[in-house]
Write a protein that holds these residues in place. Structure first.
Motif, PDB file in Angstrom:
ATOM      1  N   CYS A  12      11.621   5.883   1.462  1.00  0.00           N
ATOM      2  CA  CYS A  12      10.159   6.012   1.495  1.00  0.00           C
ATOM      3  C   CYS A  12       9.717   7.126   0.559  1.00  0.00           C
ATOM      4  O   CYS A  12      10.410   8.135   0.424  1.00  0.00           O
ATOM      5  CB  CYS A  12       9.674   6.373   2.892  1.00  0.00           C
ATOM      6  SG  CYS A  12      10.183   5.230   4.164  1.00  0.00           S
ATOM      7  N   ARG A  78       6.895  -2.204   0.936  1.00  0.00           N
ATOM      8  CA  ARG A  78       5.705  -1.994   1.754  1.00  0.00           C
ATOM      9  C   ARG A  78       4.901  -0.851   1.158  1.00  0.00           C
ATOM     10  O   ARG A  78       5.455   0.183   0.802  1.00  0.00           O
ATOM     11  CB  ARG A  78       6.104  -1.638   3.186  1.00  0.00           C
ATOM     12  CG  ARG A  78       6.934  -2.711   3.840  1.00  0.00           C
ATOM     13  CD  ARG A  78       7.432  -2.296   5.189  1.00  0.00           C
ATOM     14  NE  ARG A  78       8.332  -3.318   5.716  1.00  0.00           N
ATOM     15  CZ  ARG A  78       8.880  -3.261   6.906  1.00  0.00           C
ATOM     16  NH1 ARG A  78       8.643  -2.246   7.707  1.00  0.00           N
ATOM     17  NH2 ARG A  78       9.681  -4.219   7.308  1.00  0.00           N
ATOM     18  N   THR A  80       1.619   1.398   2.290  1.00  0.00           N
ATOM     19  CA  THR A  80       0.705   1.714   3.384  1.00  0.00           C
ATOM     20  C   THR A  80      -0.361   2.674   2.881  1.00  0.00           C
ATOM     21  O   THR A  80      -0.051   3.635   2.180  1.00  0.00           O
ATOM     22  CB  THR A  80       1.473   2.360   4.559  1.00  0.00           C
ATOM     23  OG1 THR A  80       2.483   1.442   5.001  1.00  0.00           O
ATOM     24  CG2 THR A  80       0.553   2.702   5.719  1.00  0.00           C
ATOM     25  N   THR A 114      -0.172  -8.714   5.127  1.00  0.00           N
ATOM     26  CA  THR A 114      -0.781  -7.431   5.460  1.00  0.00           C
ATOM     27  C   THR A 114      -0.676  -7.235   6.962  1.00  0.00           C
ATOM     28  O   THR A 114      -0.919  -8.164   7.732  1.00  0.00           O
ATOM     29  CB  THR A 114      -2.267  -7.414   5.043  1.00  0.00           C
ATOM     30  OG1 THR A 114      -2.351  -7.716   3.652  1.00  0.00           O
ATOM     31  CG2 THR A 114      -2.905  -6.062   5.306  1.00  0.00           C
ATOM     32  N   THR A 117      -2.043  -0.845  10.490  1.00  0.00           N
ATOM     33  CA  THR A 117      -1.247   0.292  10.948  1.00  0.00           C
ATOM     34  C   THR A 117      -1.496   0.493  12.441  1.00  0.00           C
ATOM     35  O   THR A 117      -2.539   0.087  12.966  1.00  0.00           O
ATOM     36  CB  THR A 117      -1.608   1.580  10.181  1.00  0.00           C
ATOM     37  OG1 THR A 117      -3.003   1.819  10.326  1.00  0.00           O
ATOM     38  CG2 THR A 117      -1.241   1.484   8.718  1.00  0.00           C
ATOM     39  N   LYS A 123      -3.575  -0.085   6.724  1.00  0.00           N
ATOM     40  CA  LYS A 123      -2.790  -1.306   6.684  1.00  0.00           C
ATOM     41  C   LYS A 123      -1.553  -1.079   5.844  1.00  0.00           C
ATOM     42  O   LYS A 123      -1.478  -0.148   5.043  1.00  0.00           O
ATOM     43  CB  LYS A 123      -3.595  -2.486   6.132  1.00  0.00           C
ATOM     44  CG  LYS A 123      -3.837  -2.450   4.619  1.00  0.00           C
ATOM     45  CD  LYS A 123      -5.103  -1.799   4.325  1.00  0.00           C
ATOM     46  CE  LYS A 123      -5.561  -1.749   2.900  1.00  0.00           C
ATOM     47  NZ  LYS A 123      -6.568  -0.690   2.773  1.00  0.00           N
ATOM     48  N   THR A 124      -0.577  -1.951   6.067  1.00  0.00           N
ATOM     49  CA  THR A 124       0.603  -2.014   5.229  1.00  0.00           C
ATOM     50  C   THR A 124       0.599  -3.373   4.561  1.00  0.00           C
ATOM     51  O   THR A 124       0.531  -4.406   5.232  1.00  0.00           O
ATOM     52  CB  THR A 124       1.885  -1.829   6.059  1.00  0.00           C
ATOM     53  OG1 THR A 124       1.861  -0.530   6.648  1.00  0.00           O
ATOM     54  CG2 THR A 124       3.129  -1.977   5.192  1.00  0.00           C
ATOM     55  N   TRP A 126       2.756  -5.856   2.280  1.00  0.00           N
ATOM     56  CA  TRP A 126       4.193  -6.008   2.069  1.00  0.00           C
ATOM     57  C   TRP A 126       4.505  -7.301   1.317  1.00  0.00           C
ATOM     58  O   TRP A 126       3.708  -8.232   1.283  1.00  0.00           O
ATOM     59  CB  TRP A 126       4.941  -5.978   3.397  1.00  0.00           C
ATOM     60  CG  TRP A 126       4.440  -6.997   4.394  1.00  0.00           C
ATOM     61  CD1 TRP A 126       3.460  -6.819   5.332  1.00  0.00           C
ATOM     62  CD2 TRP A 126       4.870  -8.359   4.510  1.00  0.00           C
ATOM     63  NE1 TRP A 126       3.263  -7.996   6.022  1.00  0.00           N
ATOM     64  CE2 TRP A 126       4.109  -8.946   5.559  1.00  0.00           C
ATOM     65  CE3 TRP A 126       5.803  -9.134   3.847  1.00  0.00           C
ATOM     66  CZ2 TRP A 126       4.281 -10.268   5.942  1.00  0.00           C
ATOM     67  CZ3 TRP A 126       5.980 -10.461   4.226  1.00  0.00           C
ATOM     68  CH2 TRP A 126       5.218 -11.007   5.276  1.00  0.00           C
ATOM     69  N   GLU A 168       7.066   5.740   9.346  1.00  0.00           N
ATOM     70  CA  GLU A 168       5.665   5.612   9.722  1.00  0.00           C
ATOM     71  C   GLU A 168       4.892   6.787   9.174  1.00  0.00           C
ATOM     72  O   GLU A 168       5.426   7.858   8.925  1.00  0.00           O
ATOM     73  CB  GLU A 168       5.510   5.535  11.240  1.00  0.00           C
ATOM     74  CG  GLU A 168       5.879   6.812  11.949  1.00  0.00           C
ATOM     75  CD  GLU A 168       5.715   6.710  13.452  1.00  0.00           C
ATOM     76  OE1 GLU A 168       5.652   7.776  14.084  1.00  0.00           O
ATOM     77  OE2 GLU A 168       5.645   5.605  13.976  1.00  0.00           O
TER      78      GLU A 168
END
Length: 169
Positions: A12, A78, A80, A114, A117, A123-124, A126, A168
C-alpha cells in the motif's frame, strides 16, 4: 508488503493529493509487479493505476491510498479516496479531451468496480485480473530481489490478525 498464510501479498502507498505523484506511483506499481513475477500484467495494471489515481485526485478527496493485492490466482489494484461521488462511465464525443478513465479501465481489466469505504464518505475503486498461468503458485521467496525504495516508500504492515482488514484508511 504483507504475506499471509494463503499467499496473499499486499503493498500500500499513501499518496499526496496531486497529479504530479502519478508518474512515481506508476513506477512503484511496475517495480512491484516485476518483483512479484507478474510482468505480463504490468502494462495494463500501470495504465489502470494511472486512470484510477487521476480520477481520485481530480474528483475525490484525500487521503488517497493505492494498493496491490496478489494471490496465486489473481491480482487486484485498489485506489481509495474519501470523496462522496462514485465514478461513472461517460459516453463522450470522439473529440473529447478528458473523461475516458473508466472506459480504459473497462477495456483493460476483466473485472472492476467500486466499493464504499466502511466510514463514509469515500470509496475504493478496484480492478482485478487473473494471474497468468506461468506465475500461479509462485511464493514471495521465489520472486526477484525487492525493488529499491522510491520517494513514495510503500508502507510495510505487520502480519494482520484474523478478522482485521488489511490496508484500511
Amino acid at each position: 508488503m504483507v504475506e499471509s498464510p494463503d499467499d496473499l501479498r499486499v503493498v500500500c502507498w499513501d499518496l499526496p493529493n496531486t497529479l504530479a505523484m502519478i508518474g512515481e506511483a506508476r513506477r512503484d506499481v511496475s517495480r512491484t509487479l516485476v518483483d512479484w513475477g507478474l510482468e505480463p500484467l504490468a502494462e495494463d495494471v500501470v495504465l489502470v493505476a494511472s486512470e484510477l489515481l487521476a480520477n481520485a485526485v481530480t474528483y475525490g478527496e484525500p487521503p488517497i491510498r493505492l494498493s496491490l493485492w496478489a494471490t496465486p490466482s489473481s491480482l487486484s489494484i485498489r485506489v481509495t479516496d474519501h470523496g462522496p461521488d462514485r465514478p461513472r462511465l461517460l459516453h463522450l464525443a470522439p473529440d473529447a479531451l478528458h473523461g475516458r478513465g473508466l472506459t480504459i479501465v473497462t477495456a483493460l481489466a476483466p473485472d472492476h468496480g467500486t466499493t464504499p469505504t466502511p466510514n463514509p464518505p469515500g470509496k475504493t475503486v478496484w480492478a482485478r485480473w487473473p494471474t497468468p498461468p506461468s506465475t500461479r503458485g509462485l511464493l514471495p521467496h521465489q520472486q526477484a530481489t525487492p525493488p529499491p525504495p522510491s520517494p513514495l516508500d510503500a508502507q510495510v504492515f505487520p502480519p494482520i490478525p484474523p478478522g482485521r482488514p488489511i490496508c484500511e484508511l
